[in-house]
Design a protein around this motif. Sequence first.
Motif, mmCIF file in Angstrom:
data_model
loop_
_atom_site.group_PDB
_atom_site.id
_atom_site.type_symbol
_atom_site.label_atom_id
_atom_site.label_comp_id
_atom_site.label_asym_id
_atom_site.label_seq_id
_atom_site.Cartn_x
_atom_site.Cartn_y
_atom_site.Cartn_z
ATOM 1 N N UNK A 134 4.188 3.486 5.520
ATOM 2 C CA UNK A 134 3.883 4.384 6.631
ATOM 3 C C UNK A 134 4.880 4.245 7.781
ATOM 4 N N UNK A 135 5.997 3.560 7.509
ATOM 5 C CA UNK A 135 7.033 3.439 8.527
ATOM 6 C C UNK A 135 6.684 2.502 9.669
ATOM 7 N N UNK A 136 5.812 1.526 9.419
ATOM 8 C CA UNK A 136 5.411 0.559 10.443
ATOM 9 C C UNK A 136 6.307 -0.665 10.377
ATOM 10 N N UNK A 137 6.363 -1.424 11.467
ATOM 11 C CA UNK A 137 7.132 -2.660 11.507
ATOM 12 C C UNK A 137 6.582 -3.638 10.469
ATOM 13 N N UNK A 138 7.329 -3.872 9.413
ATOM 14 C CA UNK A 138 6.862 -4.728 8.334
ATOM 15 C C UNK A 138 6.728 -6.179 8.729
ATOM 16 N N UNK A 139 7.575 -6.632 9.660
ATOM 17 C CA UNK A 139 7.530 -8.034 10.072
ATOM 18 C C UNK A 139 6.242 -8.335 10.831
ATOM 19 N N UNK A 140 5.854 -7.447 11.750
ATOM 20 C CA UNK A 140 4.618 -7.664 12.492
ATOM 21 C C UNK A 140 3.406 -7.560 11.566
ATOM 22 N N UNK A 141 3.454 -6.640 10.601
ATOM 23 C CA UNK A 141 2.354 -6.514 9.659
ATOM 24 C C UNK A 141 2.238 -7.770 8.800
ATOM 25 N N UNK A 142 3.371 -8.320 8.390
ATOM 26 C CA UNK A 142 3.382 -9.560 7.599
ATOM 27 C C UNK A 142 2.716 -10.677 8.385
ATOM 28 N N UNK A 143 3.078 -10.798 9.662
ATOM 29 C CA UNK A 143 2.540 -11.874 10.486
ATOM 30 C C UNK A 143 1.042 -11.680 10.723
ATOM 31 N N UNK A 144 0.620 -10.454 10.981
ATOM 32 C CA UNK A 144 -0.805 -10.179 11.186
ATOM 33 C C UNK A 144 -1.601 -10.479 9.923
ATOM 34 N N UNK A 145 -1.059 -10.091 8.768
ATOM 35 C CA UNK A 145 -1.744 -10.375 7.509
ATOM 36 C C UNK A 145 -1.857 -11.859 7.243
ATOM 37 N N UNK A 146 -0.776 -12.595 7.517
ATOM 38 C CA UNK A 146 -0.798 -14.036 7.300
ATOM 39 C C UNK A 146 -1.812 -14.723 8.208
#
Length: 268
Positions: free
Chosen positions: A123-135
């Motif tokens: 969806x074109x979102x910042x993958x790094x922030x999503x990775x950190x939030x998921x972790x």
Amino acid sequence: MTDLSVLFKSVKLPVMPEVAHSLIRTLHDEDISIAKVRDIIAKDPTLTAKVLRAANSAGLGLRREISTLDGAISMIGMSQVRTLALSACMNVAFPMVPGLDRTEFWRNSMACAGYAHWLAGGIGMDGQEAWLAGMMSRLGELIIGQHAPGKLADIEKLPHIPGERWKREQLALGYTETQVTAELARRWHFPEEIVQGLEAASSPLLAKPFVPMGGVVHLAGWLADMPFSEPVIMDALPGDVIEALELNRDWMRSKMPQPDSFFDVSAL
């Protein structure tokens, strides 16, 4: 949501290492140099060793061993090294509580991170922030374990059906692990996008307005709890969240990553 101030007054919060705070401050710095990130991590030799160990253990098909931070950044990218360092910091900062299997907990957390990074790309979102939030999404469970170990044990002994843990927590406690993590992230001055995403992750459709990060972490949590990782499981995911994120189901089925491609920090 129940006021979390009582919970946070009753527990001993982990101390985030200064190197982690320094890395968090770089998240929104688009002009950050590779040398600066490398130098921040290199200040802690133990952390450096952990990052290299985790990078080498990932299923990346590397032909040679990564032996330096420069080599790790060259091979897997600066953003991956930075988020990997942050996850290693949290792995050490948070002591495991009774009733949780440490290896399972961190493997599940890293799977959630990997799936969140992948979904963000759709969806074109910042993958790094999503990775950190998921972790980070399950870190609140470790704080709950300090405050209410008996309730945590009751929640955890039941089958790990995707999405059910959040419902059990809400019923037993009045809040969920992701909401606890969101409050912790707020106190640690994480980017607001991550705080809001974690706050909404357990029930993303209740957030007004809708928070895409919350939807991404929600789906990633479901995927991490799935007993297997074949494209057919896409049909079991909450369709209303997929629609709210405007994810393409064909893309999801064709590009779904395998868990063995995710970093493993369970042994750090």
